[in-house]
Motif scaffolding. Structure first.
Motif, PDB file in Angstrom:
ATOM      1  N   ARG A  65      31.829  40.348  41.519  1.00 44.93           N
ATOM      2  CA  ARG A  65      32.404  41.726  41.176  1.00 44.93           C
ATOM      3  C   ARG A  65      31.646  42.768  41.074  1.00 44.93           C
ATOM      4  N   GLU A  66      30.136  42.542  40.668  1.00 44.78           N
ATOM      5  CA  GLU A  66      29.360  43.681  40.645  1.00 44.78           C
ATOM      6  C   GLU A  66      28.773  43.968  41.856  1.00 44.78           C
ATOM      7  N   ALA A  67      29.024  43.171  42.966  1.00 45.42           N
ATOM      8  CA  ALA A  67      27.949  43.006  43.995  1.00 45.42           C
ATOM      9  C   ALA A  67      28.432  44.347  44.970  1.00 45.42           C
ATOM     10  N   ASP A  68      27.693  45.033  45.739  1.00 42.86           N
ATOM     11  CA  ASP A  68      27.759  45.973  46.633  1.00 42.86           C
ATOM     12  C   ASP A  68      28.246  45.328  48.311  1.00 42.86           C
ATOM     13  N   TYR A  69      27.497  44.147  48.323  1.00 39.55           N
ATOM     14  CA  TYR A  69      27.639  43.160  49.407  1.00 39.55           C
ATOM     15  C   TYR A  69      27.537  41.956  49.205  1.00 39.55           C
ATOM     16  N   VAL A  70      28.285  41.193  50.034  1.00 38.11           N
ATOM     17  CA  VAL A  70      28.121  39.338  49.509  1.00 38.11           C
ATOM     18  C   VAL A  70      28.116  38.910  51.209  1.00 38.11           C
ATOM     19  N   PHE A  71      26.781  38.485  51.557  1.00 43.60           N
ATOM     20  CA  PHE A  71      26.780  37.635  52.728  1.00 43.60           C
ATOM     21  C   PHE A  71      27.039  36.058  52.204  1.00 43.60           C
ATOM     22  N   ALA A 103      37.219  37.516  43.754  1.00 48.01           N
ATOM     23  CA  ALA A 103      36.372  38.313  42.918  1.00 48.01           C
ATOM     24  C   ALA A 103      36.135  39.569  43.317  1.00 48.01           C
ATOM     25  N   LEU A 104      36.172  39.502  44.582  1.00 51.17           N
ATOM     26  CA  LEU A 104      35.535  40.858  45.469  1.00 51.17           C
ATOM     27  C   LEU A 104      36.875  41.711  45.203  1.00 51.17           C
ATOM     28  N   SER A 105      38.193  41.364  45.211  1.00 52.99           N
ATOM     29  CA  SER A 105      39.529  42.124  45.008  1.00 52.99           C
ATOM     30  C   SER A 105      39.468  42.824  43.759  1.00 52.99           C
ATOM     31  N   GLU A 106      38.643  42.232  42.733  1.00 51.97           N
ATOM     32  CA  GLU A 106      38.518  42.819  41.522  1.00 51.97           C
ATOM     33  C   GLU A 106      37.352  43.928  41.209  1.00 51.97           C
ATOM     34  N   GLY A 107      36.419  43.788  42.281  1.00 49.42           N
ATOM     35  CA  GLY A 107      35.361  44.812  42.342  1.00 49.42           C
ATOM     36  C   GLY A 107      35.599  45.716  43.585  1.00 49.42           C
ATOM     37  N   SER A 108      34.121  45.951  44.161  1.00 46.98           N
ATOM     38  CA  SER A 108      34.372  47.032  45.289  1.00 46.98           C
ATOM     39  C   SER A 108      33.410  46.628  46.451  1.00 46.98           C
ATOM     40  N   GLY A 109      33.062  45.282  46.407  1.00 47.36           N
ATOM     41  CA  GLY A 109      31.929  44.971  47.616  1.00 47.36           C
ATOM     42  C   GLY A 109      32.473  44.772  48.685  1.00 47.36           C
TER      43      GLY A 109
END
Ligand SMILES: NC(=O)c1ccc[n+]([C@@H]2O[C@H](COP(=O)([O-])OP(=O)(O)OC[C@H]3O[C@@H](n4cnc5c(N)ncnc54)[C@H](O)[C@@H]3O)[C@@H](O)[C@H]2O)c1
Length: 307
Positions: A65-71, A103-109
């Motif tokens: 959730r905190e990440a800017d980018y997830v590879f 999890a990304l849908s709840e963050g902004s990465g």
């Protein structure tokens, strides 16, 4: 990319560790890996390591959730294992990917998803283009295709930015697991002067790309907004036969290894080569020839403690 919070799933593995290494100096890099096939010593210095399984939402959600980018490189990567145990492969490659997307849908990465040429299956219409109808011939290929669809749907439905990269045959330093590609197997055997075994007549071809070029492709699409929601082949567009490859490796290592021919393996595709015009339009050009990539790979294999 600078001063970003970057998560690399599968960062203890072959490709993920190279992505983490390229980013660690100028960004905060967090590796998520359960060490299923990866090794702790692959994780570059300076990266934070979280030992977690992507199948377990609660152990990865907070950091994603905190990440800017997830590879997203973590996967069950073996086609053979997927044939033996399709459900396990689906859990890691599909549910694992879905957990990251949720999890990304709840963050902004943004997610950069490692897919595979395996989604194309046995398509004889070469070079392979991204808009061809995928028809995988293994549970592994199906699981990667399902992951692709989820990445696209999460982009279209929930606005999660994501890019799909279809890697062809990647090779380079640190590719050493039990399911390593043909180049690392040939290189190990050549250095020990043991036979190189070719399944079939050796005329089958693959599109080999050096891992550092795969890293460049990842970094490029990460920062290009117009890549979002799209699929790109990551390859060189060049076809090399397995026999040609074996001869090159024997020559490069000055090995006395012999080449042995064994029966063709069922399910092995005959030819594989990518059309790379789509990623070229974003500015990508592979910078390593096969010879250059093999030389760098060889330097690593010579130093590897296995020998
Ligand atoms: N190497 C290639 O030629 C190639 C080609 C096409 C696609 N790919 C894809 O690229 C990605 C990276 O592949 P690689 O060659 O570096 O393989 P690898 O096995 O070296 O790396 C995969 C990593 O994922 C980790 N992992 C596995 N299951 C996990 C789980 N449940 N939770 C957390 N971590 C887990 C492993 O421990 C390992 O470190 C994979 O998604 C693979 O499918 C690779």
């Amino acid at each position: 990319m600078k001063n970003k919070l970057v998560v690399v799933t599968g960062g203890a593995g072959f490709i993920g560790s190279h992505i983490a290494e390229a980013l660690v100096e100028e960004n905060e890099v967090i590796v998520i890996d359960n060490l299923y096939s990866g090794k702790i010593e692959n994780i570059p210095q300076g990266a934070k390591f979280i030992e977690a399984d992507i199948r377990d939402y609660s152990s990865i959600a907070e950091i994603i959730r905190e990440a800017d980018y997830v590879f997203h490189e973590a996967a069950q990567i073996s086609v053979e294992e997927s044939v033996r145990d399709p459900i396990f492969t689906d859990e890691v490659n599909v549910i694992g990917t879905l957990n990251i997307l949720k999890a990304l849908s709840e963050g902004s990465g943004k997610i950069i998803f490692a897919s595979s040429a395996a989604v194309y299956g046995e398509n004889k219409n070469l070079p392979l283009k991204e808009d061809y109808l995928p028809k995988p011939i293994s549970p592994y290929g199906v699981s990667k295709l399902a992951g692709e669809h989820y990445v696209r749907v999460f982009y279209e439905l929930y606005g999660v930015p994501g890019v799909i990269l279809r890697y062809f045959n990647v090779y380079g330093p640190r590719q050493s697991s039990a399911y390593a590609g043909v180049i690392s197997i040939f290189m190990k055997n050549a250095l020990k002067n043991e036979p190189l075994v070719i399944f079939g007549d050796g005329k089958q071809t693959r599109d080999f790309i050096y891992v550092k070029d795969v890293v460049q492709a990842n970094l490029l699409v990460a920062e290009k907004e117009r890549a979002n929601g799209k699929i790109f082949n990551v390859a060189t567009g060049k076809e090399t036969s397995i026999l040609e490859l074996a001869l090159k490796i024997i020559d490069l290592t000055s090995s006395s290894s012999q080449i042995l021919f064994a029966p063709e393996r069922p399910g092995d595709i005959k030819r594989s080569v990518a059309d790379i015009n789509e990623i070229r339009k974003l500015g990508f050009e592979p910078s390593y020839s096969l010879e250059e990539g093999l030389k760098e790979t060889l330097e690593w294999f010579k130093k590897w403690k296995y020998f």
